[in-house]
Design a protein around this motif. Sequence first.
Motif, PDB file in Angstrom:
ATOM      1  N   ALA A 145       6.580  51.060  27.047  1.00  0.00           N
ATOM      2  CA  ALA A 145       7.780  50.325  26.663  1.00  0.00           C
ATOM      3  C   ALA A 145       7.471  48.834  26.656  1.00  0.00           C
ATOM      4  CB  ALA A 145       8.924  50.627  27.628  1.00  0.00           C
ATOM      5  N   VAL A 146       7.894  48.155  25.590  1.00  0.00           N
ATOM      6  CA  VAL A 146       7.704  46.705  25.471  1.00  0.00           C
ATOM      7  C   VAL A 146       9.068  46.098  25.160  1.00  0.00           C
ATOM      8  CG1 VAL A 146       6.441  44.837  24.355  1.00  0.00           C
ATOM      9  CG2 VAL A 146       5.387  47.099  24.558  1.00  0.00           C
ATOM     10  N   LEU A 147       9.500  45.156  25.999  1.00  0.00           N
ATOM     11  CA  LEU A 147      10.761  44.453  25.799  1.00  0.00           C
ATOM     12  C   LEU A 147      10.471  42.977  25.585  1.00  0.00           C
ATOM     13  CD1 LEU A 147      11.167  46.752  28.214  1.00  0.00           C
ATOM     14  CD2 LEU A 147      13.506  45.878  28.152  1.00  0.00           C
ATOM     15  N   GLY A 148      11.394  42.269  24.888  1.00  0.00           N
ATOM     16  CA  GLY A 148      11.159  40.848  24.743  1.00  0.00           C
ATOM     17  C   GLY A 148      12.133  40.148  23.836  1.00  0.00           C
ATOM     18  N   ASP A 149      11.941  38.825  23.750  1.00  0.00           N
ATOM     19  CA  ASP A 149      12.664  37.988  22.804  1.00  0.00           C
ATOM     20  C   ASP A 149      11.616  37.197  22.036  1.00  0.00           C
ATOM     21  OD1 ASP A 149      11.860  36.034  24.647  1.00  0.00           O
ATOM     22  OD2 ASP A 149      13.830  35.932  25.598  1.00  0.00           O
ATOM     23  N   ASP A 150      11.915  35.981  21.650  1.00  0.00           N
ATOM     24  CA  ASP A 150      10.939  35.218  20.876  1.00  0.00           C
ATOM     25  C   ASP A 150       9.900  34.514  21.736  1.00  0.00           C
ATOM     26  OD1 ASP A 150      12.933  33.585  21.911  1.00  0.00           O
ATOM     27  OD2 ASP A 150      12.673  32.068  20.345  1.00  0.00           O
ATOM     28  N   ARG A 151      10.061  34.525  23.075  1.00  0.00           N
ATOM     29  CA  ARG A 151       9.141  33.788  23.942  1.00  0.00           C
ATOM     30  C   ARG A 151       8.542  34.630  25.050  1.00  0.00           C
ATOM     31  NH1 ARG A 151      11.552  30.335  27.080  1.00  0.00           N
ATOM     32  NH2 ARG A 151      13.546  31.403  26.914  1.00  0.00           N
TER      33      ARG A 151
ATOM     34  N   PRO B 183       1.676  44.630  16.458  1.00  0.00           N
ATOM     35  CA  PRO B 183       2.932  45.308  16.125  1.00  0.00           C
ATOM     36  C   PRO B 183       4.113  44.788  16.929  1.00  0.00           C
ATOM     37  CG  PRO B 183       1.564  46.716  17.500  1.00  0.00           C
ATOM     38  CD  PRO B 183       0.725  45.526  17.127  1.00  0.00           C
ATOM     39  N   GLU B 184       3.841  44.072  18.036  1.00  0.00           N
ATOM     40  CA  GLU B 184       4.940  43.567  18.868  1.00  0.00           C
ATOM     41  C   GLU B 184       5.696  42.415  18.213  1.00  0.00           C
ATOM     42  OE1 GLU B 184       3.440  42.624  22.749  1.00  0.00           O
ATOM     43  OE2 GLU B 184       2.242  44.455  22.833  1.00  0.00           O
ATOM     44  N   LYS B 185       5.205  41.929  17.073  1.00  0.00           N
ATOM     45  CA  LYS B 185       5.916  40.821  16.438  1.00  0.00           C
ATOM     46  C   LYS B 185       7.304  41.238  15.963  1.00  0.00           C
ATOM     47  CE  LYS B 185       3.911  41.264  11.773  1.00  0.00           C
ATOM     48  NZ  LYS B 185       3.048  40.575  10.786  1.00  0.00           N
ATOM     49  N   VAL B 186       7.573  42.534  15.853  1.00  0.00           N
ATOM     50  CA  VAL B 186       8.920  42.955  15.458  1.00  0.00           C
ATOM     51  C   VAL B 186       9.943  42.558  16.521  1.00  0.00           C
ATOM     52  CG1 VAL B 186       8.033  44.866  14.084  1.00  0.00           C
ATOM     53  CG2 VAL B 186       8.722  45.290  16.445  1.00  0.00           C
ATOM     54  N   ILE B 187       9.498  42.426  17.783  1.00  0.00           N
ATOM     55  CA  ILE B 187      10.415  41.998  18.838  1.00  0.00           C
ATOM     56  C   ILE B 187      10.862  40.560  18.587  1.00  0.00           C
ATOM     57  CG2 ILE B 187      10.603  41.521  21.312  1.00  0.00           C
ATOM     58  CD1 ILE B 187       8.705  43.848  21.814  1.00  0.00           C
TER      59      ILE B 187
ATOM     60  N   GLU C 118      11.479  51.194   6.828  1.00  0.00           N
ATOM     61  CA  GLU C 118      10.208  51.031   6.129  1.00  0.00           C
ATOM     62  C   GLU C 118       9.524  49.724   6.527  1.00  0.00           C
ATOM     63  OE1 GLU C 118       6.853  51.184   4.086  1.00  0.00           O
ATOM     64  OE2 GLU C 118       8.207  52.837   4.566  1.00  0.00           O
ATOM     65  N   GLU C 119      10.305  48.653   6.737  1.00  0.00           N
ATOM     66  CA  GLU C 119       9.711  47.384   7.156  1.00  0.00           C
ATOM     67  C   GLU C 119       9.042  47.536   8.513  1.00  0.00           C
ATOM     68  OE1 GLU C 119      10.896  42.690   8.013  1.00  0.00           O
ATOM     69  OE2 GLU C 119      12.462  44.171   7.615  1.00  0.00           O
ATOM     70  N   LEU C 120       9.727  48.209   9.440  1.00  0.00           N
ATOM     71  CA  LEU C 120       9.152  48.411  10.772  1.00  0.00           C
ATOM     72  C   LEU C 120       7.907  49.283  10.705  1.00  0.00           C
ATOM     73  CD1 LEU C 120      12.474  49.008  12.733  1.00  0.00           C
ATOM     74  CD2 LEU C 120      10.971  47.043  12.967  1.00  0.00           C
ATOM     75  N   ALA C 121       7.998  50.370   9.943  1.00  0.00           N
ATOM     76  CA  ALA C 121       6.849  51.276   9.838  1.00  0.00           C
ATOM     77  C   ALA C 121       5.661  50.578   9.195  1.00  0.00           C
ATOM     78  CB  ALA C 121       7.237  52.516   9.037  1.00  0.00           C
ATOM     79  N   ALA C 122       5.925  49.715   8.201  1.00  0.00           N
ATOM     80  CA  ALA C 122       4.833  49.027   7.510  1.00  0.00           C
ATOM     81  C   ALA C 122       4.097  48.080   8.442  1.00  0.00           C
ATOM     82  CB  ALA C 122       5.379  48.267   6.308  1.00  0.00           C
ATOM     83  N   ILE C 123       4.825  47.394   9.333  1.00  0.00           N
ATOM     84  CA  ILE C 123       4.175  46.491  10.285  1.00  0.00           C
ATOM     85  C   ILE C 123       3.202  47.259  11.171  1.00  0.00           C
ATOM     86  CG2 ILE C 123       4.573  45.035  12.314  1.00  0.00           C
ATOM     87  CD1 ILE C 123       7.182  44.123  10.952  1.00  0.00           C
ATOM     88  N   SER C 124       3.653  48.388  11.695  1.00  0.00           N
ATOM     89  CA  SER C 124       2.795  49.204  12.550  1.00  0.00           C
ATOM     90  C   SER C 124       1.626  49.783  11.767  1.00  0.00           C
ATOM     91  CB  SER C 124       3.619  50.325  13.185  1.00  0.00           C
ATOM     92  OG  SER C 124       2.800  51.177  13.938  1.00  0.00           O
ATOM     93  N   ARG C 125       1.916  50.303  10.573  1.00  0.00           N
ATOM     94  CA  ARG C 125       0.881  50.950   9.761  1.00  0.00           C
ATOM     95  C   ARG C 125      -0.199  49.954   9.352  1.00  0.00           C
ATOM     96  NH1 ARG C 125       4.218  53.141   6.409  1.00  0.00           N
ATOM     97  NH2 ARG C 125       4.182  51.478   4.870  1.00  0.00           N
TER      98      ARG C 125
END
Length: 713
Positions: free
Chosen positions: A199-205, A362-366, A387-394
């Motif tokens: 599990a990864v949690l976060g904001d922009d910092r 892939p954590e940049k989606v956070i 699809e945007e989320l899946a593309a980042i990971s893929r």
Amino acid sequence: MIVGSGVAGLATAISLHEAGFDQVTVYESEPQLRPHGLGLNILPNAVRELAELGLLDQLQQSAVRSQELALYNTRGDLIWREDRGTVAGYRWPQLSISRAHLVTVLADEVRRRLGDQAIVTDARLVGLHSEPGRNYATVTGRDGSTRVVEADLIVGADGIHSAVRAAFYPNEGPPPSNGITMYRGTAHAPDFLTGSTMAVLGDDRRRLVLYPIARDTAPGRSLVNWVAALPEDEANPLHREQMEVADRREAVLLQFGSWAPPGVDLPRLLEDTADVQQYSMIDRDPIPQWSFNNVTLVGDAAHAMYPAGSNGATQAIVDARVLAWHLAAHAATDVAAGLRAYEEERRPQMTELQQANRSMGPEKVITLAHLRAPDGFGDVREVFSEEELAAISRNYARTGKFDQDWVNSRPSLTVTQPHREAERTPAPTDDATQLTVREDESRAVKETSFITAVIRAMEHDRADAYLADPYAELLSTPVSRKMADAALAAGGTIGSVIVRARFGDIALREAISDGITQVVCLAAGSDTRAWRLGLPAGTRFFEIDLPGQLEAKDRLLEPVRDRLTCRRVCLGEDLRRETWPQRLLAAGYQPDRPTVWIIEGLLPYLQVEDFTRLIGTVRKMSALGSVLLVDAPHADFFTDPTNETFLTFMRSRGSAFQLGLDDLGDFLRHQGWTAEAYTLRQLHAGECAWLPAPPERLCPPHDHHWVARAHLS
């Protein structure tokens, strides 16, 4: 000579020995080998290498097979989740493991293979001289003793502060920080989410990462590794010059105590953490050259990167195997040629991955989720498309060469040594003869699978096509087309192949629309439903076939792999053996959920007792509401003289048809299913209300064949 006894150095020593190099020594600057460190994630591409070195079973004794990655905002709202390891369709798991355990296993293996003297401690590298054909390293001990070591090859595996790298880049300076401080620790805690989730949690910092790395002796508990990362200017809210463990614990609690990691009591986890460590987040800039004469770099010494995406130890292990493979491949020429080939393969790829990790992989989606919805969201679809989320990971997986298709299908990096092959090859016995016969039979069955792809491609190209399969053409190789021509010339029919496919397509779509999200295709062969039906993203599509069969299909379908909409999981298993149910369960199959089972084109090759056992196993693994789609020859197929030439042809290829049934529906009903079964002639007559009647050309009188749909109710 290998400098450094971490993951990279020890993996390199083992890989070199496996490739046939027996004079390998690892030099370590510490006075004794003391494995340390917290948690690591080893991705399937590296676990494959460890498995091929014979280490997987030992590593799994104190590790967790990761099942999913889940990304959240600080409130615990789910942004994105994805399956990992075997659950995602990899043939090898993803391992969450203690670095100390990994290093211990690797060190023990080095000593087992190369002897206790293969690891030399208290030997710090202080000088390095390299010229074509000659390499000298100067090492010192803590007592002031000095020795000069001459070696044909020197491998720098001494980490982010590499002395070997510094010998060639003396002005590089210390590794730069990105302004982030990390606090890390481990503590025993109750399992959360799946019990095998990262599990990864976060904001922009800020980021908070939690995952189990070992099972506790008490049920439902694990040793949990946690990492908290935040800007350096906020890392010491207590403003104390010297922070003790209690101070660091309090600092983390002040910054992250209000966060809501699902299923985790964060204050209790921190309280139970005996040692809280603190680091700056650092990496190295990519360099233009790794190898100089007969000296090269591996792991962090070559490409240290930010700890995002689980690629530090993973890529070090892959480095080791690729290096050993190229050195062995070029042994007949020279070491330098092997080093050039190694660097040409690995350096451009790792440079790209280093840059990707500076964007946090892939954590940049956070970060994106926080920027787009700083106050949170009710539904993540308001913020991202799936699809945007899946593309980042893929795309990140492809950058690091650990995407599923590549890992599962690429050639092995194991180098077979002739003397070892002789040791491993048993003398011929009756059992060995039977195994060879079975392998020959399997090869013929695999070839037949691609004959059916040719038939589907031929049908798709017709103006009056009864079946649409735009992907079958990609599976129609010159060899398979030649085999298909021979089969049709011998009297083979196409109707059963085309009609059962259309029958199954319609039935599967109906089951999916009724809410079933789990599909298992046994003997999947050249089946393309995972591509051609546009199944919902939440559908998990398991494919099982003989080892090598699905990898061959994946290579041919490489140009369209982006068109998969469902989650596909592939397993190489012989369905005549009793191990496939356990493999399926380990890959994430959930027997308490309704399932669509597809068994097409398999039954002609089975004896009736094998078929009965197979259907019985499927029945035991199925929840109420499950659907079974299956076909089989009618018994009359074997007695109709029109088919004799074709049956003789199949026997000559080693893929003889064996099984015919008088009444497939009655057979299934005796196995506990509610079944509707039709012959091709009955379908042509319109007796199946939900299937468009196939044309006469696909239902000739001599093509005696059953198709059936059955329900478990």
